[in-house]
Design a protein around this motif. Structure first.
Motif: not given
Ligand code: KG4
Ligand code: ZN
Length: 349
Positions: A119-122, A141-149, A278-285, A306-312
């Motif tokens: 998520h950080i490197y997205s 980096v603010l990581i905001v997703s379904g599993g992490h804040t 300042i960086m923002l990442s994860g599904g909620v971003s 499209n790269l905020c939510t989980d992707n490879a």
């Protein structure tokens, strides 16, 4: 280098091919994301056993599709990057063991990537950033997703320090749970965003006010479970048709409450640590209002939606940075050094 990224930590089976250059320019050749949303919808969240079975069915077709979209084949892959954790163990094992098997049989280097590193490197890599801004350290980096804040302070590439995290629910989890309370579909984030956009709070006679948990606290931690309970009590005041009429306003106020806290804490932390980026990442971003509120207040980097939510792609990009920084000094990048770990911590390179 051509890199195959593999991500199966939760409910998306994803395989991507990127081309990475010495100057860290990244070219995305393919990004296959096989979503399991329909499978988990009726449970209102991810059903772990069903998720791993779906990964088993989807992993080989996803890898094949990613190679064919990128017009390449396995022999041309220079590095395999797979998410090793944190996540659901049954899901992680599918991606990790597939990656290890490929690395063993093709005798290719392999690197394990922490899902949070992904998520950080997205938000990194020229081509994928959608931004002219440079990354300078220290960064937050603010990581905001379904599993992490989490708020992560980065002093350099691969130097992470967690300075704040949620004490209970993750922000995305709160979106999902509140959506369920409002009888909106799963995943809750996009559903709440859509419902909230129908609200015209200024014209509404009703004053709906929800708390902004921990916004005045000096800690950089978050808490969202009380907000969810506040929504529950609010809903109890309305029944049947009356709830239908205020659903959009509740969705709007809930979304605003979460965003107010996320923006406020991130800016406070950025100020405190005197960060340069300042960086923002994860599904909620992927949330448009969150992006707009940050835009109003500061310069920041955020991946395309499209790269905020989980992707490879993010796993391949993080894998490239990590491999470039570590391949001379760490254990050989061999299949036998890679293992899935459901509780994997983010560690420095
Ligand atoms: O990063 P992600 O795909 O998976 C995890 O690593 O958890 O994030 C998924 C989360 C879900 O909780 C989903 O509701 C939330 O991201 N999400 C959103 C939006 N799109 C996805 N939350 C708010 N607004 C959105 N537009
Ligand atoms: Zn994620």
């Amino acid at each position: 280098m051509k890199i195959l990224g593999i991500e199966t930590s939760c409910d998306e089976t994803s395989a991507s091919i990127i081309e990475a250059y010495k100057d860290f320019k990244i070219n995305i050749l393919s990004n296959i994301v096989s979503s399991q949303i329909d499978l988990h919808k009726k449970y209102g969240g991810v059903f772990p056993e069903l998720a791993s079975r779906a990964h088993l069915e989807n992993i080989i077709p996803s890898i094949k599709a990613s190679l064919s979209k990128a017009k390449t084949n396995l022999e041309n892959i220079d590095l395999i990057a797979a998410t090793t954790g944190p996540g659901l163990i049954g899901s992680l094992l599918v991606g990790v063991n597939t990656a290890k098997t490929l690395a063993y049989s093709l005798d290719k280097p392999i690197i394990g990537v922490n899902h949070l590193e992904g998520h950080i490197y997205s938000a990194f890599g020229g081509e994928i950033r959608n931004s002219k801004l440079e990354i300078n350290f220290p960064a937050i980096v603010l990581i905001v997703s379904g599993g992490h804040t989490s708020l992560i302070l980065m002093k350099d590439y691969g130097k992470f320090e967690a300075i704040g995290q949620t004490r209970d629910d993750a922000a995305g989890e709160a979106f999902d749970k509140v959506a369920a309370l409002l009888e909106l579909p799963y995943p809750g984030g996009p559903a709440i965003e859509k419902e909230a956009s129908k609200s015209k709070p200024l014209s509404s006679k009703l004053k709906i006010k929800l708390p902004r948990p921990m916004i005045d606290s000096s800690s950089f931690d978050f808490s969202f479970s009380g907000l969810k309970t506040a929504v529950l009590y609010l809903i109890k005041q309305f029944n049947g048709d009356r709830l239908k009429n205020v659903k959009r306003d509740i969705a709007h106020e809930f979304q605003q409450a979460v965003i107010d806290v996320l923006v406020d804490k991130t800016l406070k932390a950025a100020n405190y640590y005197k960060v340069k980026t300042i960086m923002l990442s994860g599904g909620v971003s992927a949330n448009s209002l969150l992006r707009r509120e940050f835009e109003r207040k500061t310069n920041f980097l955020v991946p395309p939606k499209n790269l905020c939510t989980d992707n490879a792609v993010m796993i391949a990009v993080a894998g490239y940075y990590k491999y470039s920084a570590t391949y001379l000094k760490k254990k050989p990048n061999k299949w036998y050094n890679i293992n899935a770990n459901a509780n994997e911590k983010l560690i420095n390179w």
